[in-house]
Design an enzyme around this catalytic site. Structure first.
Site, PDB file in Angstrom:
ATOM      1  N   ASP A   1      68.110 -50.904 -89.733  1.00 10.36           N
ATOM      2  CA  ASP A   1      68.927 -51.990 -90.289  1.00 10.36           C
ATOM      3  C   ASP A   1      68.287 -52.701 -91.470  1.00 10.36           C
ATOM      4  O   ASP A   1      68.926 -53.571 -92.057  1.00 10.36           O
ATOM      5  CB  ASP A   1      69.220 -53.043 -89.200  1.00 10.36           C
ATOM      6  CG  ASP A   1      67.974 -53.783 -88.763  1.00 10.36           C
ATOM      7  OD1 ASP A   1      66.932 -53.127 -88.562  1.00 10.36           O
ATOM      8  OD2 ASP A   1      68.029 -55.014 -88.622  1.00 10.36           O
TER       9      ASP A   1
ATOM     10  N   ASP B   1      65.622 -47.432 -85.067  1.00  4.41           N
ATOM     11  CA  ASP B   1      64.971 -48.734 -85.053  1.00  4.41           C
ATOM     12  C   ASP B   1      65.550 -49.494 -83.841  1.00  4.41           C
ATOM     13  O   ASP B   1      66.566 -49.073 -83.271  1.00  4.41           O
ATOM     14  CB  ASP B   1      65.296 -49.434 -86.381  1.00  4.41           C
ATOM     15  CG  ASP B   1      64.899 -50.883 -86.371  1.00  4.41           C
ATOM     16  OD1 ASP B   1      63.705 -51.164 -86.234  1.00  4.41           O
ATOM     17  OD2 ASP B   1      65.799 -51.746 -86.491  1.00  4.41           O
TER      18      ASP B   1
ATOM     19  N   ASP C   1      65.372 -53.622 -83.069  1.00  6.30           N
ATOM     20  CA  ASP C   1      65.973 -54.936 -83.358  1.00  6.30           C
ATOM     21  C   ASP C   1      66.962 -54.831 -84.525  1.00  6.30           C
ATOM     22  O   ASP C   1      66.614 -54.367 -85.610  1.00  6.30           O
ATOM     23  CB  ASP C   1      64.887 -55.948 -83.741  1.00  6.30           C
ATOM     24  CG  ASP C   1      64.014 -56.354 -82.566  1.00  6.30           C
ATOM     25  OD1 ASP C   1      64.533 -56.426 -81.447  1.00  6.30           O
ATOM     26  OD2 ASP C   1      62.818 -56.617 -82.792  1.00  6.30           O
TER      27      ASP C   1
HETATM   28  O1  LIG Z   1      60.242 -57.156 -84.135  1.00  5.92           O
HETATM   29  C1  LIG Z   1      60.450 -56.994 -85.355  1.00  5.92           C
HETATM   30  O2  LIG Z   1      60.046 -57.752 -86.247  1.00  5.92           O
HETATM   31  C2  LIG Z   1      61.277 -55.870 -85.826  1.00  5.92           C
HETATM   32  O3  LIG Z   1      61.676 -54.931 -84.936  1.00  5.92           O
HETATM   33  P1  LIG Z   1      62.480 -53.644 -85.464  1.00  5.92           P
HETATM   34  O4  LIG Z   1      61.451 -52.810 -86.190  1.00  5.92           O
HETATM   35  O5  LIG Z   1      62.946 -53.058 -84.170  1.00  5.92           O
HETATM   36  O6  LIG Z   1      63.594 -54.082 -86.337  1.00  5.92           O
HETATM   37 MG   LIG Z   2      65.369 -53.736 -87.251  1.00  6.64          MG
END
Ligand SMILES: O=C(O)COP(=O)(O)O
Ligand SMILES: [Mg+2]
Length: 225
Positions: A170, A12, A14
């Site tokens: 996360d 992942d 963020d």
């Molecule tokens: O931009 C988002 O809401 C989440 O991004 P992610 O899937 O990388 O955690």
């Molecule tokens: Mg994330």
């Protein structure tokens, strides 16, 4: 048999590879300021991240008592601000680069599966000089669906030409996505989950320090042999 070993790892973005909340926060507040609305604080925005930009904006709209009909226009404004300045306040989590180097040296194929739109995701990976590690990047707007639908994660796995993969994320969204694909899931506890107790998030392993990730993933992969 060596040929049966799982050698693909999908991350992942963020809250997993990057602590991007400060730049997302800044772009949200520029969007609100343009509407004459009061800023939201960083902790609030951090808890809004993980389901992609549309849901992020729905949560902002609810928090500020705005009209739900403004969502798409706000998403566009937000993305304009965010794409103009996606990484100034963003940092890689400590140990990420070393872990990626170690995975690469051990022959792992690596990919990214994020709900952030693909263009800023790729731009950020490039800014941090880690884009070269990844053989596949699927963002929240790459397909018709996003996580927790299993398709984006399966698309990354397929692009890596892997039969099995370990997913590292996360959030509850990532855990649900891994479950939907049958992949093993390692939870990074320093990111942006919403649950108070990380035990509530389905997981095969968890870690708070990238120094231990290579060993954890090797164990999860061995279980899949
Ligand atoms: O931009 C988002 O809401 C989440 O991004 P992610 O899937 O990388 O955690
Ligand atoms: Mg994330």
């Amino acid at each position: 048999m060596e040929g049966c070993r799982v050698k693909a790892i999908i991350f992942d973005l963020d809250g997993t590879l990057i602590d991007s909340a400060p730049d997302i926060h800044a772009a949200v507040n520029r969007t609100l300021a343009g509407m004459g609305r009061e800023a939201l604080d960083l902790d609030t925005i951090r808890a809004f991240i993980g389901d992609g930009v549309q849901v992020l904006m729905e949560r902002v709209i609810e928090a500020r008592g705005l009209d739900a009909g403004q969502r798409d226009a706000m998403v566009e404004t937000f993305l304009g601000h965010y794409e103009a300045d996606p990484a100034t306040l963003t940092t890689l989590y400590p140990g990420v680069e070393d872990a990626l180097e170690q995975f690469r040296d051990e022959g792992w194929a690596m990919g990214v599966c994020t709900n952030k739109p693909e263009a800023p995701s790729r731009a950020i990976l490039k800014t941090f000089g880690i884009d070269g590690f990844f053989g596949a990047v699927v963002g929240g707007d790459t397909l018709e669906v996003k996580k927790p639908d299993p398709k984006p994660l399966l698309a990354v796995r397929d692009q890596l030409q892997a039969k099995q993969a370990v997913f590292v994320g996360d959030s509850e969204i990532d855990a649900a996505t891994a479950l939907a694909t049958g992949m093993r899931f390692a939870l990074f506890t320093e990111g942006y989950h919403r649950s108070e107790d990380v035990d509530d998030i389905p997981q095969d392993a968890r870690f708070s320090d990238y120094d231990v990730l290579v060993a954890i993933v090797a164990r999860l992969a061995d279980e899949l042999r």
